[in-house]
Design a protein around this motif. Structure first.
Motif, PDB file in Angstrom:
ATOM      1  N   ARG A  55       0.926  -0.884   0.259  1.00 16.57           N
ATOM      2  CA  ARG A  55       0.145   0.077  -0.283  1.00 16.57           C
ATOM      3  C   ARG A  55       0.930   1.403   0.039  1.00 16.57           C
ATOM      4  O   ARG A  55       1.056   1.975   1.437  1.00 16.57           O
ATOM      5  N   MET A  56       1.329   1.885  -1.229  1.00 16.26           N
ATOM      6  CA  MET A  56       2.333   2.540  -1.223  1.00 16.26           C
ATOM      7  C   MET A  56       1.484   3.962  -2.000  1.00 16.26           C
ATOM      8  O   MET A  56       0.572   4.133  -2.521  1.00 16.26           O
ATOM      9  N   PRO A  57       1.893   5.099  -1.244  1.00 17.79           N
ATOM     10  CA  PRO A  57       1.044   6.163  -1.349  1.00 17.79           C
ATOM     11  C   PRO A  57       1.493   6.380  -3.338  1.00 17.79           C
ATOM     12  O   PRO A  57       2.875   6.266  -4.101  1.00 17.79           O
TER      13      PRO A  57
ATOM     14  N   ILE B 186      -3.071   9.437 -16.430  1.00 17.20           N
ATOM     15  CA  ILE B 186      -4.209  10.954 -16.122  1.00 17.20           C
ATOM     16  C   ILE B 186      -4.816  10.755 -14.712  1.00 17.20           C
ATOM     17  O   ILE B 186      -6.289  10.590 -15.579  1.00 17.20           O
ATOM     18  N   GLY B 187      -3.860   9.989 -13.578  1.00 19.80           N
ATOM     19  CA  GLY B 187      -4.799  10.265 -12.485  1.00 19.80           C
ATOM     20  C   GLY B 187      -4.881   9.041 -12.049  1.00 19.80           C
ATOM     21  O   GLY B 187      -5.423   9.349 -11.122  1.00 19.80           O
ATOM     22  N   GLN B 188      -4.755   8.083 -12.892  1.00 22.82           N
ATOM     23  CA  GLN B 188      -5.006   6.423 -11.628  1.00 22.82           C
ATOM     24  C   GLN B 188      -4.422   6.470 -11.632  1.00 22.82           C
ATOM     25  O   GLN B 188      -4.628   4.859 -10.906  1.00 22.82           O
ATOM     26  N   GLY B 189      -2.986   6.977 -11.711  1.00 18.81           N
ATOM     27  CA  GLY B 189      -2.087   6.301 -10.151  1.00 18.81           C
ATOM     28  C   GLY B 189      -1.684   5.258 -10.760  1.00 18.81           C
ATOM     29  O   GLY B 189      -0.394   4.705 -10.923  1.00 18.81           O
ATOM     30  N   GLY B 190      -1.667   5.667 -12.777  1.00 19.32           N
ATOM     31  CA  GLY B 190      -0.274   4.868 -13.754  1.00 19.32           C
ATOM     32  C   GLY B 190       1.071   4.378 -13.516  1.00 19.32           C
ATOM     33  O   GLY B 190       1.942   3.801 -13.169  1.00 19.32           O
ATOM     34  N   ASN B 191       1.693   5.641 -13.162  1.00 24.65           N
ATOM     35  CA  ASN B 191       2.666   6.370 -13.344  1.00 24.65           C
ATOM     36  C   ASN B 191       3.674   5.536 -11.714  1.00 24.65           C
ATOM     37  O   ASN B 191       4.577   4.783 -11.657  1.00 24.65           O
ATOM     38  N   THR B 192       3.328   5.338 -10.753  1.00 26.78           N
ATOM     39  CA  THR B 192       2.717   4.158  -9.282  1.00 26.78           C
ATOM     40  C   THR B 192       2.877   3.363  -9.758  1.00 26.78           C
ATOM     41  O   THR B 192       3.919   2.214  -8.945  1.00 26.78           O
TER      42      THR B 192
ATOM     43  N   MET C  28      -3.620  -0.476  -2.495  1.00 30.65           N
ATOM     44  CA  MET C  28      -4.459   1.368  -1.549  1.00 30.65           C
ATOM     45  C   MET C  28      -4.582   1.978  -2.662  1.00 30.65           C
ATOM     46  O   MET C  28      -5.913   2.411  -3.008  1.00 30.65           O
ATOM     47  N   LEU C  29      -4.127   2.110  -3.776  1.00 29.10           N
ATOM     48  CA  LEU C  29      -4.700   2.610  -5.066  1.00 29.10           C
ATOM     49  C   LEU C  29      -6.027   1.286  -6.009  1.00 29.10           C
ATOM     50  O   LEU C  29      -6.934   2.679  -6.432  1.00 29.10           O
TER      51      LEU C  29
ATOM     52  N   ILE D 243     -14.655  -3.137   0.083  1.00 27.94           N
ATOM     53  CA  ILE D 243     -14.493  -3.504  -1.203  1.00 27.94           C
ATOM     54  C   ILE D 243     -12.882  -4.744  -1.187  1.00 27.94           C
ATOM     55  O   ILE D 243     -12.174  -4.934  -0.006  1.00 27.94           O
ATOM     56  N   VAL D 244     -13.585  -5.035  -2.357  1.00 33.40           N
ATOM     57  CA  VAL D 244     -12.625  -7.058  -1.486  1.00 33.40           C
ATOM     58  C   VAL D 244     -11.668  -6.965  -3.776  1.00 33.40           C
ATOM     59  O   VAL D 244     -11.833  -6.837  -4.008  1.00 33.40           O
ATOM     60  N   LEU D 245     -10.660  -6.990  -3.331  1.00 31.14           N
ATOM     61  CA  LEU D 245      -9.620  -6.919  -4.427  1.00 31.14           C
ATOM     62  C   LEU D 245      -9.295  -9.585  -4.533  1.00 31.14           C
ATOM     63  O   LEU D 245      -8.868 -10.159  -3.869  1.00 31.14           O
ATOM     64  N   VAL D 246      -9.832  -9.543  -5.920  1.00 25.72           N
ATOM     65  CA  VAL D 246      -9.283 -10.679  -5.775  1.00 25.72           C
ATOM     66  C   VAL D 246      -8.396 -10.995  -7.043  1.00 25.72           C
ATOM     67  O   VAL D 246      -8.296 -10.640  -8.281  1.00 25.72           O
ATOM     68  N   GLU D 247      -7.631 -11.798  -6.388  1.00 29.22           N
ATOM     69  CA  GLU D 247      -6.709 -12.064  -7.244  1.00 29.22           C
ATOM     70  C   GLU D 247      -6.623 -12.872  -7.822  1.00 29.22           C
ATOM     71  O   GLU D 247      -5.995 -14.501  -7.832  1.00 29.22           O
TER      72      GLU D 247
END
Lengths: 758, 758
Positions: free
Chosen positions: B10-12, B476-482, B649-650, B699-703
């Protein structure tokens, strides 16, 4: 003979339009939100201890956003000592303990405007304890002389020794030996754009730095080291350059000061030097005394050279080591020689300090060598050109310092200049005469910075047929982008107008050592060429599939790829790039290369530091007015071996400018030091050649077609001014019989010498 | 199990600091010397012939530097028709012949300030001949209807047909068949940053264009085509984005107008939309009517789907074709199905025109499908979740349209949402209920643009250990660079802080299709990963030589390379990069890659367009006030299969925002058209969810760990809002027994439906 489409053509500069219309972005065009003006308080004393600096009044002045002294900074030294694995850099951005020359940086402010910044400087009180200064390098070496850097234990910064062969034995068997002493003056590069920088610290702690540097990657490294940042946090963006001539090869104190001000203020800061500051606090060509002894056999073969140089480094080292080295490895080897000894004392004084300037030691050394060569010829009863002809470099020769002359236009250059001037016997001495001088310079890079002399390049061919060369190789006004564009255009078979160059941003361009040592065409050109070849292979592969031909049968010309013998079976470059890209598993066309020339890092001066060498001769035809000592040059001839003229018009322009710069060095330019103060720090007081001083010039481009050079080309950037002053001095000797051994050859010196001779 | 250092953490956001401190450079922060303000005169009429435009008064106004009408421009049409190999684009930047909707661009001015530009617009006189308008797509298809584009011969822009299997036979043997009609409304993306552009023509005829575009390379192509320039003369620089949600995927008329103004004025020009213009003249989600018939067997297996959509394209095509396609290929295949027929009429009207918006047709189609699925379940006497469980996608499945489900978290997502909501039997109908909806979306790019869906990436590892990823993949704001930084950091074994991303400049970055179709993590991530692998191989090779070990024995972790089992034999990344570089023949470390996913270009809807697919379910738990019709959501649950959560986090943030956007679509948002005029073109009149409207979210993230995804990841950008509205509609049905078939579910509609039901 190969038929070229773009190479060898007289094409206008690719950046010319933007420059003449004012669209080019120079450092002073950078405008950032909330940007402050930075200014530097400088020492008025040549040598003094700093007892106390009171900045409290300056800090209270409304509009002042940061005031720094050395105590507020990380106090990390920088300078070339450190980066050549010596123990320490010798220069703080802001001086903490003492000042060592007039102009030394003592404090700095950042304020909302220029007036407030200037007023704030006036509010800073510095208590100095004056120390005895030393200005003459000979004095500085005497026991008990005031020490410029106490921690160094001596004012002798270092002594450079280069020895090869048995010099003493060679002199013993020489038929003629000539020994003489020379003195060269400090001259300033006088860039029209004064030094400036813009530093922009982000709140996240990263630094974007706008600078007219020749060496963006070294600027990044040195700035990070000195400001105390991880280098990966620094981004350097090179702005368009309004002149450099080598003087922007290193970081100046201004640069870290600007960054530290931005960090302290939390806002972008710009520092722009006034013209006076630019004269006072930036680098110039080092002054030297040179004692030179050369011996030759009866038949005119050079046997030995022995040179002792004392270089006044001024208050700090800067590039003195490299500059001194170049004399031993270049100026002493204008002609082949079996025995060589070179000793150079580099001495700290309390004078302002020199640095890198086009030619980088070679103009000073060549001034001495070419005078002695003429005297040797006279002693031997030979025409000056005849002695030179008997000591010619040939292609394939290897020097005693292991330099390999892969290509060599020595003879042809000598022929070209001699046939273009009147030669009235050995010496006319009737107020009219011609003189000649040659040079040897690196033409294929110079492996002197940590054993890599390389350059990265990417060639991106878009689906639209446009080509972008992304490279670390720099455009610094010399026409680099035009030459690199021509190389890529030729290789890809596209018009010059299809090529863009991107090379200003350390984040987005691949590494390059930087622009120095006349290396852009050779090293940057080879990198660009290799990347273009890789891109071309991708284009041909796609075209072969599309045209149902084999790659070997394809030709590429004027933006089209076609089957040899069936020109109707063809694709445009755009179509080939599109075909390579727009298919399942396809990719856009990109060639990637890194070129490191096949040179070696020298040890104690010995080693083939460059992958190629440049040769050339210049001649001056002039008259001397015996009543005034005024030298009037009628004609300058310059024949330079540049391997291949990628763009003859640019090459000629570069040489014409360099010859004029060399004439200034020869006849009029001199920074005059008065107890450590530069007495002529303005264009009103510092004499530069004007348009009226420029004589007729004949430029001859000799193409030796170097086997390693891109399309055979070698470097040309610096060499144009190297032999100018000695050619003029030799012509003055031919015209008057007096030999002036101190530059510049002012009317006063010439008149007095003629008078003395009677 | 693999242990990751950076992936899954979970990185900023790497760009967060610059954004919250105001350092990020948005379009309106671009300030160029002599920049003018551009403004556009728009049509007040929905349909009219332009008889004459008199700009003479505007041209005479002091401070006005350019006034353009269509007649002053190259009159080149643009639009998606052309670029999908149709005969023509359908939109002129400035309209010449007639206007087709309110807001159509009729003239433009550039002036020294905003006031003068506005005044100049008022001085332009346009003579119109009003034409009868048509606003309803059904009316537009009737014989004799006014033609929006006469040259098209019909208002039927095109009909999309996707057919697989024998639908009619399947319905004939189905035990249950449900047929129903739905209507969805236009909604606006409401980016906080209004549309803007800065165009800067150089005197040399090159154009630098600053734009908050999602597709810099397509912007470059379309701008060049429309302005009539060679594409190689255009450079697009993407500025920081203040929201986009798909709406900046295409060129808008504003863009070429801005460029044409700059060309005409010979100065840079900026256009910034007012909020009203942004509502009126930019793209929104297309309104549609959807007629849907689905059949199932007695045991609850889906047998056939037949959908007929009428899409109101408005005055121009924009992205209507792609949007309509997505319904047939995604919304109709939320569940496996053996027979499918999809027909979509795309119709010109004189309404303003829609375009791309997050989900791109899928929210509209899924709204219909998930309603009918619930009804089918009811007819079959099954719980809604039970019917869905019987029609589950499994990993390895291939759809009738040839989509290959390489990884699939369908079951797990369904389980996760159902166990997190209260399910009171089939339907409680006591004012309280839960509803469920699923979705299918592309998760591995979408091969729909000329058969390449790739991305280029270069990873540059500097001697200082810093790493720069240069890529065409967009932030484009979505966090792509992260996300891209995490992928590179993980692969190279360096901390996230070592990574910089450069991806804003078409000149210096490699090609990428652009940011759409949730492709950045998958496609851009795979490109970055491949480039990092190549750079890593270079580092390991250098380290192996230095450490006298074989590459296979080396491990890389936390910025260090060491010999497995002998951690004391180690080098830092910086040392390895330095060793690779600083040697004769060395080179700086650069990995280069181009990744094109293993997908195929569909023909008539059939083809595995994406290399991976995203699955998920959402559930809403809510109550309905029978007295007011007000829906009060207590909880939203979203379980999404994202392959692997590179940064949970993103991912959570992206889903939370999307669910809220979906709630706006479900309950309150609607652009209301009044005779072709948008009646609520302001934030005062257009209802968006505010902080007070946001319910508790789980929110549930299914991998599912996709075999082709970078570290197993798939796309997530769009899907979060796709099933939100149908889940809410199904919950309203559960709570009240009324099914609302028209979005949004306003209190008025819900109340009236309950009243009607009695």
């Amino acid at each position: 003979m190969t038929q070229f489409s773009v190479i060898g053509k007289r094409m206008p500069r690719v950046d010319g339009f933007d420059k003449v219309t004012g669209k080019a972005v120079y450092g002073t065009d950078i405008k950032l939100p909330r940007m402050l003006v930075g200014k530097i308080l400088r020492s008025p004393l040549p040598h003094a201890r700093i007892l106390h600096i009171d900045t409290s009044l300056a800090k209270r002045l409304p509009g002042v956003k940061a005031v720094l002294t050395g105590l507020d900074t990380p106090q990390i030294k920088f300078g070339f000592f450190k980066h050549q694995d010596h123990k320490f850099g010798d220069c703080h951005p802001l001086k903490c303990d003492k000042v060592r020359c007039i102009g030394d940086e003592v404090a700095a402010v950042a304020a909302v405007d220029e007036d407030i910044a200037q007023e704030a400087l006036g509010l800073i009180k510095v208590d100095y304890e004056e120390l005895p200064p030393v200005f003459d390098p000979e004095d500085a070496l005497k026991p008990g002389a005031p020490l410029v850097h106490e921690e160094a234990g001596s004012n002798l910064l270092t002594t450079i020794n280069i020895v090869s062969g048995d010099v003493d034995a060679a002199f013993a068997r020489a038929s003629v030996v000539v020994e003489d002493s020379f003195r060269t003056q400090p001259v300033h590069p006088c860039c029209l754009e004064p030094k400036q920088a813009v530093a922009d610290f982000s709140p996240a702690g990263t630094l974007t730095f706008y600078s007219s540097t020749q060496m963006p990657f070294f600027m990044r490294r040195d700035l990070a080291d000195t400001v105390g940042l991880e280098e990966s946090k620094v981004r350097v963006i090179k702005t368009t350059m309004g002149g450099h001539f080598g003087s922007r090869m290193e970081m100046h104190p201004l640069d870290p000061i600007c960054a530290l001000l931005s960090q302290a203020a939390g806002r972008p800061v710009r520092i722009v030097y006034t013209r006076e500051e630019d004269f006072t606090a930036s680098r110039f060509r080092h002054p030297m005394t040179l004692r030179l002894k050369m011996g030759a056999s009866r038949d005119g073969k050079l046997l030995a050279t022995d040179m002792k140089v004392t270089l006044d480094s001024g208050a700090y080292c800067s590039q003195a080591l490299g500059v001194a080295n170049v004399i031993g490895t270049n100026a002493l080897l204008i002609y082949p020689l079996p025995n060589l000894r070179y000793v150079s004392d580099i001495v700290y004084t309390n004078n302002p300090y020199g640095g890198s300037f086009r030619g980088y030691g070679n103009p000073q050394g060549t001034f001495a060598v070419e005078a002695v060569i003429d005297t040797l010829a006279e002693e031997l009863g030979l025409y000056p050109l005849e002695l030179r002809r008997r000591n010619a470099w040939k292609s394939g020769d290897v020097s005693i310092l292991r330099q390999v002359m892969t290509s060599c236009g020595f003879d042809q250059c000598l022929d070209e200049v001699t046939k273009r001037c009147r030669w009235d016997g050995k010496s006319s001495r009737a107020g009219q005469g011609s003189g000649l001088a040659g040079f040897l310079h690196v033409g294929g890079g110079a492996r002197v910075h940590g054993n890599n002399d390389g350059c990265g390049a990417w060639v991106k061919v878009e689906d639209n047929g446009g080509v972008t060369l992304i490279t670390g190789a720099q455009e610094i006004g010399q026409g680099g982008n035009t030459i690199l564009s021509q190389i890529v255009a030729e290789e890809l078979g596209v018009p010059l107008a299809s090529i863009k160059v991107q090379n200003t941003d350390t984040d987005t361009m691949p590494w390059d050592l930087g622009c120095h040592a006349s290396r852009t065409t050779f090293v940057g050109g080879n990198a660009a060429l290799a990347a273009a070849k890789e891109a071309k292979a991708q284009l041909l592969e796609a075209a072969a599939a599309k045209l149902e031909a084999s790659v070997g049968d394809l030709l590429i010309q004027e933006g089209k790829i076609f089957v040899a013998g069936s020109p109707e079976r063809c694709l445009t470059i755009a179509e080939a790039a599109h075909a390579h890209h727009y298919r399942q598993g396809g990719s856009s066309v990109i060639g990637k290369a890194f070129y490191d020339p096949p040179s070696e890092e020298p040890r104690k001066g010995i080693g083939n530091r460059s992958a190629a060498y440049a040769f050339g001769f210049q001649a001056a035809e002039l008259s001397v007015d015996g009543e005034t000592g005024q030298v009037d040059i009628q004609k300058m001839v310059a024949a330079h071996d540049l391997g291949r003229a990628i763009n003859p018009m640019l090459a000629e322009g570069q040489l014409e400018g360099a010859v004029v710069q060399g004439m200034g060095y020869a006849l009029m330019e001199e920074l005059t030091f008065d107890s450590g103060k530069i007495a002529n720090a303005s264009f009103a007081d510092y004499a530069l050649p004007s348009a009226l001083d420029i004589p007729s010039q004949e430029i001859v481009l000799v193409e030796s077609i170097d086997p390693q050079g891109p399309f055979g080309a070698k470097g040309l950037g610096e060499s144009g001014l190297v032999p100018t002053a000695p050619a003029i001095a030799n012509a003055v000797y031919a015209a008057t019989g007096v030999r002036i051994k101190e530059l510049p050859l002012t009317p006063e010196k010439v008149f007095n010498a003629i008078k003395r001779k009677g």
